[in-house]
Motif scaffolding. Sequence first.
Motif, PDB file in Angstrom:
ATOM      1  N   ASN A 176      24.128  35.671  18.415  1.00 15.07           N
ATOM      2  CA  ASN A 176      24.073  35.099  19.626  1.00 15.07           C
ATOM      3  C   ASN A 176      23.461  36.329  20.010  1.00 15.07           C
ATOM      4  O   ASN A 176      22.283  35.539  20.926  1.00 15.07           O
ATOM      5  CB  ASN A 176      25.126  35.056  20.684  1.00 15.07           C
ATOM      6  CG  ASN A 176      24.219  33.921  21.249  1.00 15.07           C
ATOM      7  OD1 ASN A 176      23.840  33.075  21.130  1.00 15.07           O
ATOM      8  ND2 ASN A 176      25.701  33.870  22.412  1.00 15.07           N
ATOM      9  N   HIS A 177      24.182  37.645  20.245  1.00 19.69           N
ATOM     10  CA  HIS A 177      23.204  38.195  21.796  1.00 19.69           C
ATOM     11  C   HIS A 177      21.521  38.755  21.002  1.00 19.69           C
ATOM     12  O   HIS A 177      21.054  38.809  21.916  1.00 19.69           O
ATOM     13  CB  HIS A 177      24.060  39.103  22.004  1.00 19.69           C
ATOM     14  CG  HIS A 177      25.182  38.387  22.087  1.00 19.69           C
ATOM     15  ND1 HIS A 177      26.831  39.399  21.344  1.00 19.69           N
ATOM     16  CD2 HIS A 177      25.499  38.303  23.442  1.00 19.69           C
ATOM     17  CE1 HIS A 177      27.362  38.619  22.544  1.00 19.69           C
ATOM     18  NE2 HIS A 177      26.862  38.428  23.692  1.00 19.69           N
ATOM     19  N   PHE A 231      31.910  48.369  21.887  1.00 17.21           N
ATOM     20  CA  PHE A 231      30.076  48.400  21.842  1.00 17.21           C
ATOM     21  C   PHE A 231      30.032  47.081  22.701  1.00 17.21           C
ATOM     22  O   PHE A 231      30.678  45.927  22.901  1.00 17.21           O
ATOM     23  CB  PHE A 231      30.004  47.754  20.601  1.00 17.21           C
ATOM     24  CG  PHE A 231      28.359  47.203  20.601  1.00 17.21           C
ATOM     25  CD1 PHE A 231      27.776  48.433  20.760  1.00 17.21           C
ATOM     26  CD2 PHE A 231      28.168  46.329  19.593  1.00 17.21           C
ATOM     27  CE1 PHE A 231      26.381  47.891  20.660  1.00 17.21           C
ATOM     28  CE2 PHE A 231      26.935  45.949  19.643  1.00 17.21           C
ATOM     29  CZ  PHE A 231      25.398  46.864  20.197  1.00 17.21           C
ATOM     30  N   PHE A 232      28.955  47.701  23.794  1.00 17.70           N
ATOM     31  CA  PHE A 232      29.412  46.469  24.738  1.00 17.70           C
ATOM     32  C   PHE A 232      28.768  44.652  23.858  1.00 17.70           C
ATOM     33  O   PHE A 232      29.102  44.438  25.043  1.00 17.70           O
ATOM     34  CB  PHE A 232      27.879  46.829  25.883  1.00 17.70           C
ATOM     35  CG  PHE A 232      27.360  45.873  26.814  1.00 17.70           C
ATOM     36  CD1 PHE A 232      28.536  45.184  27.402  1.00 17.70           C
ATOM     37  CD2 PHE A 232      26.035  45.374  26.515  1.00 17.70           C
ATOM     38  CE1 PHE A 232      27.611  44.237  28.821  1.00 17.70           C
ATOM     39  CE2 PHE A 232      26.211  44.860  27.712  1.00 17.70           C
ATOM     40  CZ  PHE A 232      26.349  43.887  28.261  1.00 17.70           C
ATOM     41  N   PHE A 233      28.088  44.432  23.392  1.00 21.34           N
ATOM     42  CA  PHE A 233      27.914  43.377  22.993  1.00 21.34           C
ATOM     43  C   PHE A 233      28.915  42.698  22.498  1.00 21.34           C
ATOM     44  O   PHE A 233      29.131  40.987  22.029  1.00 21.34           O
ATOM     45  CB  PHE A 233      26.448  43.100  21.615  1.00 21.34           C
ATOM     46  CG  PHE A 233      25.066  43.404  23.121  1.00 21.34           C
ATOM     47  CD1 PHE A 233      24.620  43.319  23.474  1.00 21.34           C
ATOM     48  CD2 PHE A 233      24.393  44.870  22.583  1.00 21.34           C
ATOM     49  CE1 PHE A 233      22.994  43.254  24.200  1.00 21.34           C
ATOM     50  CE2 PHE A 233      23.118  45.584  23.419  1.00 21.34           C
ATOM     51  CZ  PHE A 233      22.528  44.699  24.010  1.00 21.34           C
ATOM     52  N   GLU A 234      29.738  43.457  21.598  1.00 18.70           N
ATOM     53  CA  GLU A 234      30.692  42.615  21.272  1.00 18.70           C
ATOM     54  C   GLU A 234      31.776  42.032  22.149  1.00 18.70           C
ATOM     55  O   GLU A 234      32.507  41.219  23.426  1.00 18.70           O
ATOM     56  CB  GLU A 234      31.744  43.349  19.763  1.00 18.70           C
ATOM     57  CG  GLU A 234      32.884  43.086  19.759  1.00 18.70           C
ATOM     58  CD  GLU A 234      32.789  41.739  18.961  1.00 18.70           C
ATOM     59  OE1 GLU A 234      34.031  40.881  18.211  1.00 18.70           O
ATOM     60  OE2 GLU A 234      32.131  41.595  18.250  1.00 18.70           O
ATOM     61  N   TYR A 235      31.754  43.475  23.386  1.00 24.63           N
ATOM     62  CA  TYR A 235      32.667  42.949  24.908  1.00 24.63           C
ATOM     63  C   TYR A 235      32.342  42.101  25.074  1.00 24.63           C
ATOM     64  O   TYR A 235      33.577  41.516  26.540  1.00 24.63           O
ATOM     65  CB  TYR A 235      32.637  44.752  25.623  1.00 24.63           C
ATOM     66  CG  TYR A 235      33.449  44.856  26.256  1.00 24.63           C
ATOM     67  CD1 TYR A 235      34.824  45.948  25.846  1.00 24.63           C
ATOM     68  CD2 TYR A 235      33.710  45.139  27.785  1.00 24.63           C
ATOM     69  CE1 TYR A 235      35.938  45.672  26.728  1.00 24.63           C
ATOM     70  CE2 TYR A 235      34.994  44.811  28.711  1.00 24.63           C
ATOM     71  CZ  TYR A 235      36.052  45.146  28.299  1.00 24.63           C
ATOM     72  OH  TYR A 235      36.943  46.133  28.824  1.00 24.63           O
ATOM     73  N   ILE A 236      30.873  41.677  25.746  1.00 23.37           N
ATOM     74  CA  ILE A 236      31.084  40.266  26.051  1.00 23.37           C
ATOM     75  C   ILE A 236      30.604  38.948  25.595  1.00 23.37           C
ATOM     76  O   ILE A 236      31.073  38.394  26.346  1.00 23.37           O
ATOM     77  CB  ILE A 236      29.705  40.524  26.590  1.00 23.37           C
ATOM     78  CG1 ILE A 236      28.666  40.300  26.225  1.00 23.37           C
ATOM     79  CG2 ILE A 236      28.543  42.225  27.812  1.00 23.37           C
ATOM     80  CD1 ILE A 236      27.068  40.518  26.416  1.00 23.37           C
ATOM     81  N   LYS A 248      31.215  36.232  23.991  1.00 24.56           N
ATOM     82  CA  LYS A 248      30.447  34.138  24.014  1.00 24.56           C
ATOM     83  C   LYS A 248      29.050  34.313  25.356  1.00 24.56           C
ATOM     84  O   LYS A 248      29.107  33.097  25.446  1.00 24.56           O
ATOM     85  CB  LYS A 248      30.988  33.404  23.556  1.00 24.56           C
ATOM     86  CG  LYS A 248      31.528  33.107  22.156  1.00 24.56           C
ATOM     87  CD  LYS A 248      32.423  32.162  21.753  1.00 24.56           C
ATOM     88  CE  LYS A 248      32.554  32.942  20.113  1.00 24.56           C
ATOM     89  NZ  LYS A 248      33.315  30.778  19.616  1.00 24.56           N
ATOM     90  N   ASN A 249      29.383  35.235  26.188  1.00 25.49           N
ATOM     91  CA  ASN A 249      28.665  34.877  27.633  1.00 25.49           C
ATOM     92  C   ASN A 249      27.054  35.048  27.105  1.00 25.49           C
ATOM     93  O   ASN A 249      26.512  35.537  26.480  1.00 25.49           O
ATOM     94  CB  ASN A 249      29.094  36.459  28.516  1.00 25.49           C
ATOM     95  CG  ASN A 249      30.266  35.882  29.067  1.00 25.49           C
ATOM     96  OD1 ASN A 249      31.417  36.612  28.647  1.00 25.49           O
ATOM     97  ND2 ASN A 249      30.685  35.251  30.479  1.00 25.49           N
ATOM     98  N   LYS A 307      28.905  30.833  34.097  1.00 25.44           N
ATOM     99  CA  LYS A 307      29.743  32.029  33.466  1.00 25.44           C
ATOM    100  C   LYS A 307      27.571  33.534  32.430  1.00 25.44           C
ATOM    101  O   LYS A 307      28.161  34.005  31.307  1.00 25.44           O
ATOM    102  CB  LYS A 307      29.482  31.262  32.109  1.00 25.44           C
ATOM    103  CG  LYS A 307      31.228  30.173  32.267  1.00 25.44           C
ATOM    104  CD  LYS A 307      31.777  30.002  31.034  1.00 25.44           C
ATOM    105  CE  LYS A 307      32.762  29.457  31.153  1.00 25.44           C
ATOM    106  NZ  LYS A 307      33.567  28.661  30.136  1.00 25.44           N
ATOM    107  N   LYS A 308      26.583  32.922  33.132  1.00 23.18           N
ATOM    108  CA  LYS A 308      25.880  33.811  32.559  1.00 23.18           C
ATOM    109  C   LYS A 308      25.724  34.985  33.620  1.00 23.18           C
ATOM    110  O   LYS A 308      26.114  34.803  34.269  1.00 23.18           O
ATOM    111  CB  LYS A 308      24.014  32.785  33.487  1.00 23.18           C
ATOM    112  CG  LYS A 308      24.033  32.101  32.290  1.00 23.18           C
ATOM    113  CD  LYS A 308      22.799  31.571  33.231  1.00 23.18           C
ATOM    114  CE  LYS A 308      22.140  30.323  32.869  1.00 23.18           C
ATOM    115  NZ  LYS A 308      20.941  29.849  32.882  1.00 23.18           N
ATOM    116  N   ILE A 309      25.548  35.850  32.697  1.00 21.30           N
ATOM    117  CA  ILE A 309      25.697  37.575  32.844  1.00 21.30           C
ATOM    118  C   ILE A 309      24.509  37.303  32.920  1.00 21.30           C
ATOM    119  O   ILE A 309      23.360  37.677  32.290  1.00 21.30           O
ATOM    120  CB  ILE A 309      25.690  38.337  31.765  1.00 21.30           C
ATOM    121  CG1 ILE A 309      27.754  37.821  31.272  1.00 21.30           C
ATOM    122  CG2 ILE A 309      25.693  39.902  32.309  1.00 21.30           C
ATOM    123  CD1 ILE A 309      28.328  39.208  30.853  1.00 21.30           C
TER     124      ILE A 309
END
Length: 429
Positions: free
Chosen positions: A10-11, A52-57, A59-60, A165-167
Amino acid sequence: MDMDTLMENNHYKQLKNIYKLHKKYHFSKKSEIHWYKLKNLLKKKPYNNKKFFFEYINKNILTNNQKLYVNINQLKNFLFKIDAVILFFINGKIDKNISNINNSYYIINIDKHNNINYKNYFFKHNIYSHLSESLTKEFISINCTKSFNPKPLYLVYFNIGNKNKKIFMSNYRNYIHINNIYPIILIEHHININQLYFNNIFNTLILDNNSKLEYYKFITNENNNKNYCTINNEFYLYNNVFFKKYDLLMSSKYIEQNNRFKFIGQNSKLIYKSISFAKNDNLINTNNYVEHDGKNCCSIQKHKAITLDNSIINLISLLKINKFAIKTDGQINYSSLLLSKLSKINIQPGLDILNNNVKCTHSVFTGKIDENQIFFFQMRGINFQKAYSILYMSFILDSLKEINNDNLKEIFLKKISCYLSVENFFHEF
């Protein structure tokens, strides 16, 4: 992870769409090269831990920050009361309407494309630095003029957006060249408000011969711990440089800072002190790499960390002393306090010494508030909470005593005192 899995991620899809839109207005060959390197790193990066950042966020939705204008009155309550040259970085761009672009102390250039080629390949790129290089909207270069007694340079990072919910993502790439024999004060202030955003910053600081710099970084909690911040810093120290760096990092959702220092010249000194606080389920990753190439140089690092609740702080450092860097003095010291059973602090100092004519030390302390000391205070009529606060502050104050600027020292103390006053310190092991 194979390419098919990456394409389904997704990211990655979000970043790909952001890049497609971005390159319509900001395309350059250099940014494209970094985009492909970023894609390859994402392909290799395992999504299997919370470091890891992209796992940390999770499904945002990640989106590039929108262009919005902010009134200076919206910021006044957050700003430090300092007479300085102020640059406002808002939603991924420098706000020219409220920033002191034209001043007598610093030459500030703003470009759509990265035309600066500092030919030193010391920095080891990562996902976040490639992200900055490929998606930054404006590249900022700052050169100090040779003026007497220059004002401090105050960099303010601020984001505004919708509460959903958007970052919102903001990428920055800055070059700062210090070439003044008069002392320079640089302040980097990240203002967190109650909205989701991700700031990603890549700074290059070149400290020329005989320069003196005090660099203060504040990532502090303004009643909010939702946001994400990653910072890559590369520092080049030439001859006779005196460099002091102070960090105060407080409870954003995720903070990652990678510092890489290189002593190119001789007779230079680095003093680097930091204080990190984490609470709730927040995460702070700090990676410090110091490499000595020049003779008769000194680097002193003293880092303190405090965790509460389920938070985690990871501290990694490596001090490398090369073959010709004789008479080097290198010191690394970590001290940390765990204030709950479930919080964690992971510390990993390292030395890589390639010659014998050096003096190097490293030390690590991890513990909790001593119950015997609490009892000692209570026997003298001081209640538990007051005693706890005294011991807590005494652990911190040692890191502040060498700050020469009284105004900035007071800011540090106010931020820490405010943080302490709203926390519950009655965690029991």
